[in-house]
Design an enzyme around this catalytic site. Structure first.
Site, mmCIF file in Angstrom:
data_model
loop_
_atom_site.group_PDB
_atom_site.id
_atom_site.type_symbol
_atom_site.label_atom_id
_atom_site.label_comp_id
_atom_site.label_asym_id
_atom_site.label_seq_id
_atom_site.Cartn_x
_atom_site.Cartn_y
_atom_site.Cartn_z
ATOM 1 N N TYR A 181 8.360 10.388 -17.669
ATOM 2 C CA TYR A 181 8.837 10.759 -16.327
ATOM 3 C C TYR A 181 8.073 9.985 -15.247
ATOM 4 O O TYR A 181 8.676 9.411 -14.329
ATOM 5 C CB TYR A 181 8.664 12.272 -16.143
ATOM 6 N N ASP B 286 27.947 14.173 -11.096
ATOM 7 C CA ASP B 286 26.998 14.865 -11.979
ATOM 8 C C ASP B 286 27.648 14.986 -13.356
ATOM 9 O O ASP B 286 28.862 14.886 -13.498
ATOM 10 C CB ASP B 286 26.684 16.263 -11.436
HETATM 11 N N1 LIG Z 1 12.200 20.021 -8.935
HETATM 12 C C1 LIG Z 1 11.070 19.355 -8.820
HETATM 13 O O1 LIG Z 1 9.979 19.932 -8.908
HETATM 14 C C2 LIG Z 1 11.091 17.876 -8.509
HETATM 15 C C3 LIG Z 1 9.917 17.257 -8.058
HETATM 16 C C4 LIG Z 1 9.926 15.904 -7.762
HETATM 17 C C5 LIG Z 1 11.099 15.176 -7.911
HETATM 18 N N2 LIG Z 1 12.229 15.802 -8.342
HETATM 19 C C6 LIG Z 1 13.438 14.989 -8.486
HETATM 20 O O2 LIG Z 1 14.474 15.541 -7.704
HETATM 21 C C7 LIG Z 1 15.721 15.139 -8.282
HETATM 22 C C8 LIG Z 1 16.646 16.324 -8.333
HETATM 23 O O3 LIG Z 1 16.145 17.257 -9.278
HETATM 24 P P1 LIG Z 1 16.237 18.833 -9.048
HETATM 25 O O4 LIG Z 1 14.856 19.322 -8.860
HETATM 26 O O5 LIG Z 1 17.258 19.153 -8.027
HETATM 27 O O6 LIG Z 1 16.677 19.308 -10.517
HETATM 28 P P2 LIG Z 1 18.072 19.852 -11.058
HETATM 29 O O7 LIG Z 1 17.914 19.927 -12.527
HETATM 30 O O8 LIG Z 1 18.451 21.092 -10.315
HETATM 31 O O9 LIG Z 1 19.102 18.696 -10.662
HETATM 32 C C9 LIG Z 1 19.219 17.495 -11.382
HETATM 33 C C10 LIG Z 1 20.688 17.178 -11.523
HETATM 34 O O10 LIG Z 1 20.824 15.932 -12.214
HETATM 35 C C11 LIG Z 1 21.917 16.065 -13.086
HETATM 36 N N3 LIG Z 1 21.865 15.139 -14.209
HETATM 37 C C12 LIG Z 1 20.983 15.150 -15.242
HETATM 38 N N4 LIG Z 1 21.341 14.224 -16.150
HETATM 39 C C13 LIG Z 1 22.450 13.622 -15.688
HETATM 40 C C14 LIG Z 1 23.305 12.608 -16.205
HETATM 41 N N5 LIG Z 1 23.096 12.052 -17.401
HETATM 42 N N6 LIG Z 1 24.379 12.224 -15.461
HETATM 43 C C15 LIG Z 1 24.636 12.814 -14.265
HETATM 44 N N7 LIG Z 1 23.876 13.798 -13.742
HETATM 45 C C16 LIG Z 1 22.792 14.198 -14.450
HETATM 46 C C17 LIG Z 1 21.813 17.507 -13.597
HETATM 47 O O11 LIG Z 1 23.028 17.960 -14.190
HETATM 48 C C18 LIG Z 1 21.429 18.252 -12.336
HETATM 49 O O12 LIG Z 1 22.553 18.738 -11.641
HETATM 50 C C19 LIG Z 1 15.400 14.509 -9.641
HETATM 51 O O13 LIG Z 1 15.473 13.107 -9.537
HETATM 52 C C20 LIG Z 1 13.980 14.955 -9.896
HETATM 53 O O14 LIG Z 1 13.289 14.067 -10.735
HETATM 54 C C21 LIG Z 1 12.262 17.135 -8.633
#
Ligand SMILES: NC(=O)c1ccc[n+]([C@@H]2O[C@H](COP(=O)([O-])OP(=O)(O)OC[C@H]3O[C@@H](n4cnc5c(N)ncnc54)[C@H](O)[C@@H]3O)[C@@H](O)[C@H]2O)c1
Length: 253
Positions: A157, A40
């Protein structure tokens, strides 16, 4: 059928492991016996995730890397294999969500969304696949219900998530004759740090933004993590080229 020690002796690389779904997935895989490489850009959250895994008796390797930098994708795989000697699962969970009206959408937000959500999984897979073929391992890409639903103000997105979903299928075909399994999980809304980005929609048309969610509410992060972790294990041996929707009904209509 999933067994409690299914990942014993195996190594899983999980991106986005500092928080939210990535952290929950890493914890689940460590609980199944895997040594987990936590990748991360958020170093502090990574250390917290590693501590929680170690305190539970698991093994974690911390790799603080910005995956929007292409070279860091290969570096993450190389560091994992150098440390652990193998790679059995690659879970591409890291993601960014930057909504906003198209006419004023910043170039930087477009570029970052493409790099983190679409390009990084490809370059991680490119580096990881020789190791995964050797270990008869698995790739799990986290996409989104945004891959299937046209969401107002989410053009960048949605494009990356649809792209990653379809890339999963293309790779499943390309590697059909190898033992590696390649699948995706498409979650609906979960209460994680990512949804903080929704604040940018305050000035947007609510009639349009209100159409995105499920009447049943949000999904539980741990439920989605269970599915991602399952697909990473040998118990999911019959899954290849699948995208599993876990979205409380968002894509049912
Ligand atoms: N939360 C939602 O509602 C939702 C819905 C559908 C899909 N998702 C997907 O689930 C996945 C996880 O997201 P989440 O909800 O846990 O959000 P989150 O923000 O808690 O986690 C995302 C993580 O990705 C890391 N990240 C971002 N940019 C980065 C980079 N340049 N290099 C390395 N790490 C990086 C962030 O630091 C964070 O820890 C994502 O792919 C998101 O698109 C989330």
């Amino acid at each position: 059928m999933l067994q409690p020690a299914d990942m014993n002796g195996k190594v899983a690389l999980v991106t986005g492991a500092a928080a939210g779904l990535g952290r929950a997935t890493a914890q689940r895989l460590a609980g199944l016996g895997a040594k987990v490489a936590l990748v991360d850009v958020a170093a502090e959250g990574l250390e917290e995730a590693a501590t929680s895994i170690r305190e539970a008796g698991g093994e974690a390797l911390v790799l603080a890397l910005d995956l929007s930098q292409r070279a860091n994708c290969a570096k993450a795989v190389e560091a994992t294999v150098a440390d652990a000697g193998r790679l059995d699962a690659l879970c591409n969970v890291a993601g960014v969500m930057k909504p906003g009206p198209t006419e004023t959408f910043p170039d930087e937000a477009w570029d970052l969304t493409m790099k983190v959500n679409l390009e990084a999984p490809f370059f991680l897979i490119r580096a990881g696949i020789p190791h995964l073929i050797e270990s008869q391992g698995a790739i799990v890409n986290v996409t989104s219900c945004a891959a299937f639903q046209g969401q107002a103000y989410f053009a960048a997105y949605c494009a990356t998530k649809a792209g990653l979903t379809h890339m999963t299928k293309a790779l499943a075909m390309e590697y059909m004759k190898t033992p590696v399994r390649i699948n995706a999980v498409a979650p609906g809304g979960m209460m994680t740090g990512l949804v903080g980005g929704m604040a940018a929609l305050a000035e947007c048309d609510r009639e349009l933004t209100s159409r995105m969610g499920s009447l049943r509410g949000l999904c539980e992060v741990d439920d989605v993590a269970d599915c991602v972790a399952f697909l990473a294990t040998p118990a999911a041996r019959s899954y290849h080229g699948a995208c599993i929707n876990i979205d409380a009904g968002v894509t049912a209509d």
